[in-house]
Design a protein around this motif. Structure first.
Motif, PDB file in Angstrom:
ATOM      1  N   MET B 179      75.814  47.643  34.197  1.00 47.05           N
ATOM      2  CA  MET B 179      77.074  48.065  34.809  1.00 47.05           C
ATOM      3  C   MET B 179      77.905  48.992  33.933  1.00 47.05           C
ATOM      4  O   MET B 179      78.563  49.899  34.435  1.00 47.05           O
ATOM      5  CB  MET B 179      77.903  46.836  35.190  1.00 47.05           C
ATOM      6  CG  MET B 179      77.444  46.177  36.455  1.00 47.05           C
ATOM      7  SD  MET B 179      77.841  47.135  37.921  1.00 47.05           S
ATOM      8  CE  MET B 179      79.491  46.521  38.263  1.00 47.05           C
ATOM      9  N   ILE B 207      74.510  52.429  42.397  1.00 45.99           N
ATOM     10  CA  ILE B 207      74.436  50.962  42.394  1.00 45.99           C
ATOM     11  C   ILE B 207      73.159  50.497  43.109  1.00 45.99           C
ATOM     12  O   ILE B 207      72.483  49.573  42.651  1.00 45.99           O
ATOM     13  CB  ILE B 207      75.697  50.347  43.060  1.00 45.99           C
ATOM     14  CG1 ILE B 207      76.907  50.494  42.134  1.00 45.99           C
ATOM     15  CG2 ILE B 207      75.491  48.893  43.429  1.00 45.99           C
ATOM     16  CD1 ILE B 207      76.845  49.668  40.866  1.00 45.99           C
ATOM     17  N   MET B 210      70.401  50.963  40.736  1.00 52.45           N
ATOM     18  CA  MET B 210      70.498  49.987  39.643  1.00 52.45           C
ATOM     19  C   MET B 210      69.960  48.620  40.090  1.00 52.45           C
ATOM     20  O   MET B 210      69.182  47.989  39.374  1.00 52.45           O
ATOM     21  CB  MET B 210      71.972  49.856  39.229  1.00 52.45           C
ATOM     22  CG  MET B 210      72.238  48.876  38.120  1.00 52.45           C
ATOM     23  SD  MET B 210      74.008  48.639  37.882  1.00 52.45           S
ATOM     24  CE  MET B 210      74.305  47.249  38.961  1.00 52.45           C
ATOM     25  N   ASP B 211      70.349  48.203  41.305  1.00 51.18           N
ATOM     26  CA  ASP B 211      69.879  46.912  41.818  1.00 51.18           C
ATOM     27  C   ASP B 211      68.377  46.930  42.054  1.00 51.18           C
ATOM     28  O   ASP B 211      67.667  45.977  41.750  1.00 51.18           O
ATOM     29  CB  ASP B 211      70.605  46.554  43.119  1.00 51.18           C
ATOM     30  CG  ASP B 211      72.079  46.257  42.886  1.00 51.18           C
ATOM     31  OD1 ASP B 211      72.452  45.979  41.733  1.00 51.18           O
ATOM     32  OD2 ASP B 211      72.862  46.315  43.856  1.00 51.18           O
ATOM     33  N   GLY B 214      66.032  46.334  39.091  1.00 50.68           N
ATOM     34  CA  GLY B 214      65.931  44.986  38.526  1.00 50.68           C
ATOM     35  C   GLY B 214      66.923  44.658  37.433  1.00 50.68           C
ATOM     36  O   GLY B 214      66.702  43.738  36.650  1.00 50.68           O
ATOM     37  N   PHE B 215      68.029  45.412  37.349  1.00 49.10           N
ATOM     38  CA  PHE B 215      69.087  45.022  36.415  1.00 49.10           C
ATOM     39  C   PHE B 215      69.850  43.846  37.013  1.00 49.10           C
ATOM     40  O   PHE B 215      69.866  43.663  38.232  1.00 49.10           O
ATOM     41  CB  PHE B 215      70.044  46.196  36.171  1.00 49.10           C
ATOM     42  CG  PHE B 215      69.444  47.292  35.318  1.00 49.10           C
ATOM     43  CD1 PHE B 215      69.309  47.132  33.950  1.00 49.10           C
ATOM     44  CD2 PHE B 215      69.003  48.477  35.891  1.00 49.10           C
ATOM     45  CE1 PHE B 215      68.752  48.133  33.165  1.00 49.10           C
ATOM     46  CE2 PHE B 215      68.443  49.482  35.120  1.00 49.10           C
ATOM     47  CZ  PHE B 215      68.315  49.314  33.752  1.00 49.10           C
ATOM     48  N   ASN B 217      73.255  41.030  37.541  1.00 45.57           N
ATOM     49  CA  ASN B 217      74.606  41.099  38.101  1.00 45.57           C
ATOM     50  C   ASN B 217      75.632  40.914  36.996  1.00 45.57           C
ATOM     51  O   ASN B 217      75.550  39.969  36.222  1.00 45.57           O
ATOM     52  CB  ASN B 217      74.799  39.991  39.132  1.00 45.57           C
ATOM     53  CG  ASN B 217      73.700  39.990  40.175  1.00 45.57           C
ATOM     54  OD1 ASN B 217      73.678  40.793  41.074  1.00 45.57           O
ATOM     55  ND2 ASN B 217      72.749  39.073  40.009  1.00 45.57           N
ATOM     56  N   LEU B 240      84.366  51.286  38.848  1.00 45.87           N
ATOM     57  CA  LEU B 240      83.117  51.325  39.618  1.00 45.87           C
ATOM     58  C   LEU B 240      83.180  50.318  40.769  1.00 45.87           C
ATOM     59  O   LEU B 240      82.827  50.638  41.909  1.00 45.87           O
ATOM     60  CB  LEU B 240      81.921  51.019  38.705  1.00 45.87           C
ATOM     61  CG  LEU B 240      80.565  50.837  39.374  1.00 45.87           C
ATOM     62  CD1 LEU B 240      80.116  52.109  40.075  1.00 45.87           C
ATOM     63  CD2 LEU B 240      79.500  50.419  38.369  1.00 45.87           C
ATOM     64  N   ASN B 241      83.656  49.095  40.462  1.00 44.74           N
ATOM     65  CA  ASN B 241      83.787  48.072  41.507  1.00 44.74           C
ATOM     66  C   ASN B 241      84.680  48.575  42.629  1.00 44.74           C
ATOM     67  O   ASN B 241      84.380  48.416  43.817  1.00 44.74           O
ATOM     68  CB  ASN B 241      84.401  46.792  40.920  1.00 44.74           C
ATOM     69  CG  ASN B 241      83.438  46.073  39.985  1.00 44.74           C
ATOM     70  OD1 ASN B 241      82.227  46.202  40.122  1.00 44.74           O
ATOM     71  ND2 ASN B 241      83.977  45.343  39.037  1.00 44.74           N
ATOM     72  N   PHE B 244      83.039  51.328  44.678  1.00 36.74           N
ATOM     73  CA  PHE B 244      81.952  50.802  45.495  1.00 36.74           C
ATOM     74  C   PHE B 244      82.484  49.973  46.661  1.00 36.74           C
ATOM     75  O   PHE B 244      82.078  50.167  47.813  1.00 36.74           O
ATOM     76  CB  PHE B 244      81.025  49.945  44.627  1.00 36.74           C
ATOM     77  CG  PHE B 244      79.827  49.405  45.364  1.00 36.74           C
ATOM     78  CD1 PHE B 244      78.698  50.184  45.544  1.00 36.74           C
ATOM     79  CD2 PHE B 244      79.832  48.114  45.890  1.00 36.74           C
ATOM     80  CE1 PHE B 244      77.601  49.690  46.222  1.00 36.74           C
ATOM     81  CE2 PHE B 244      78.733  47.620  46.575  1.00 36.74           C
ATOM     82  CZ  PHE B 244      77.620  48.413  46.734  1.00 36.74           C
ATOM     83  N   ILE B 245      83.421  49.076  46.365  1.00 34.96           N
ATOM     84  CA  ILE B 245      83.949  48.190  47.412  1.00 34.96           C
ATOM     85  C   ILE B 245      84.677  49.022  48.478  1.00 34.96           C
ATOM     86  O   ILE B 245      84.477  48.820  49.685  1.00 34.96           O
ATOM     87  CB  ILE B 245      84.868  47.101  46.809  1.00 34.96           C
ATOM     88  CG1 ILE B 245      84.035  46.141  45.951  1.00 34.96           C
ATOM     89  CG2 ILE B 245      85.593  46.310  47.899  1.00 34.96           C
ATOM     90  CD1 ILE B 245      84.844  45.200  45.081  1.00 34.96           C
TER      91      ILE B 245
END
Lengths: 232, 251
Positions: B179, B207, B210-211, B214-215, B217, B240-241, B244-245
């Motif tokens: 992150m 994101i 990234m998910d 396999g990184f 949370n 970033l949160n 994204f949200i």
């Protein structure tokens, strides 16, 4: 569904359910403090909540929140363990400014849940559950919550002291969980920047203390009473 | 005062990506404390070559803390027991005579070991390819002063841009989360007018990548920022949160 499939979505669910539970705890703690001032006042609050429809809806809502928070905690932890890879570090060191509790949220959460089961058996089962079903679950009248609390925490001899100490351990675990959880939830919601980063950490600690303090006050009050009764 | 020390170096040796790794301990005598950590590794490798043994493979390039190639987990810290430096900027004066220094590769599912201390950090490149850029049409270069940017914003973007993509954040994180890296890359662009246009799309694409790689949370432990050689702030993760949200709620 991004709340399940994306890492930030999953964290968002954790933070929102967590914050809702924090507000419930604050509400619950405020009610408990009434015990210190007046047992009648506490029983009056119990009678408002008791088996009314809104109390039942609230209880179901809480059960749902805890269930979601709990399931996501395991889901996230399993994913995070896998993300770490197969080989572990041989040497790990503590970083400056990184709280112990932030790395042990699952363990603290399990402590909190474990004690929650004990707490539900001690009180909820004998109060709201008994009132709802009409089953006699203890020698106490479900309407007399204050009497039950007094018996459990002070009037039951040495067991009361043990129970008080257990509750204090629970509250310590809860404080540590919230000390990281509250600011972490705000960070996940994106309510942070260079200036507010330090502030929300302080707010988290203050709020965690505010939530835990009313519970602790009640336990100490009865612990003092219990010791007094034992010595008398 | 810097003096000469005798040390033991416990190094992770792994012949290849699929091979089983293990630790091996080497003795090194008469190492000057003014030497850099990588110079010590070079001396160790010369010693190994003289003994007709396989030298230790490790990543390095500029050796002045700007390229982000060096990647060693020294005594439990990515880039070693000092703050705001890369491994190449670490000096032997941080270690004592007779000490055993443990050197490990970055350990993260998304960073598989290539050999010994070398890991494949291609995952970070893939995240960048997913959205870590600004789409600009070719043409004349606009005047740099045509778009005014407040100094605090420019500073914050610059601080985020100081990320060298070394991977220490994911290596330090108990959750193997990338992150801080993604946040720095999203922030450096999202803060500036040229990057704002694609900010929502960028956050979602990076994101998602990234998910997918396999990184883990992020749980806001803050270990990443504490170990970051460029002291990239956790405030970027909040940005970033937020990006994204907001982007997801707009969809």
């Amino acid at each position: 569904m991004w709340l399940k499939d994306s890492s930030i979505g999953r964290k968002l669910v954790m933070s929102i359910t967590g914050l809702c539970l924090v507000f419930f705890l604050l509400f619950h703690g405020c009610m408990n403090v009434a015990l210190v001032f007046s047992e009648e006042a506490y029983n009056w609050i119990c009678s408002i909540l008791g088996a009314n429809w809104y109390a039942i809806v609230g209880t179901l809502g809480l059960a749902f929140l805890i269930f979601v928070h709990f399931c996501y905690a395991f889901y996230l932890t399993i994913q995070n363990l896998r993300a770490r890879g197969n080989d572990r570090y041989a040497v790990t060191a503590r970083q400056q400014g990184v709280d112990w509790e932030s790395k042990n949220m699952l363990v603290l959460g399990i402590c909190v849940i474990g004690f929650l089961v004990l707490h539900l058996a001690n009180f909820w089962f004998k109060m709201q559950f008994a009132e709802l079903t009409g089953i006699e679950t203890s020698a106490f009248d479900p309407q007399d919550g204050a009497g039950l609390v007094k018996f459990m925490f002070a009037g039951n001899g040495a067991w009361s002291i043990v129970l008080c100490v257990l509750y204090l351990i629970w509250l310590a675990a809860l404080w540590l969980h919230l000390n990281h959880g509250i600011w972490s939830a705000l960070q996940t919601l994106g309510w942070s920047n260079l200036i507010w980063l330090k502030r929300i950490k302080v707010i988290g600690t203050i709020f965690a203390s505010l939530v835990v303090a009313p519970f602790a006050v009640v336990v100490f009050y009865y612990l003092g009473m219990g010791i007094g009764m034992l010595l008398a | 005062m810097d003096s000469y020390i005798n040390i033991k170096v416990k190094v992770w040796r792994q012949a290849g990506p699929k091979a089983q790794g293990h630790f091996e301990t080497y003795e090194l005598n008469h190492i000057f404390q003014g030497a850099s950590f990588l110079e010590m590794m070079d001396i160790l490798n010369e010693q190994l070559i003289a003994e007709h043994k396989d030298p230790i493979a490790f990543d390095h390039d500029c050796r002045e803390g700007i390229c982000g190639m060096c990647s060693m987990y020294v005594n439990g810290h990515p880039h070693g027991p000092d703050s705001a430096i890369t491994t190449c900027q670490l000096h032997m004066r941080k270690f004592k005579d007779g000490e055993t220094i443990t050197v490990e590769p970055w350990r993260s599912r998304a960073f598989p070991v290539i050999k010994d201390l070398m890991v494949d950090r291609g995952a970070y490149d893939k995240i960048m390819q997913a959205g870590g850029f600004v789409s600009v049409n070719t043409g004349g270069v606009p005047d740099a002063n045509a778009i005014a940017i407040p100094k605090p914003v420019a500073d914050e973007a610059m601080d985020a841009a100081s990320c060298i993509g070394c991977g220490a954040c994911a290596a330090a994180c108990k959750n193997g989360s990338a992150m801080l890296f993604v946040a720095a890359k999203v922030s450096q662009l999202a803060l500036l007018p040229q990057g704002k246009i694609e900010a929502a799309k960028r956050a979602k694409a990076m994101i998602a990548k990234m998910d997918e790689l396999g990184f883990g949370n992020c749980t806001n432990t803050g270990a990443c920022a504490a170990e970051c050689p460029k002291s990239v702030s956790l405030a970027n993760i909040a940005r970033l949160n937020r990006e994204f949200i907001c982007a997801k709620f707009k969809d």
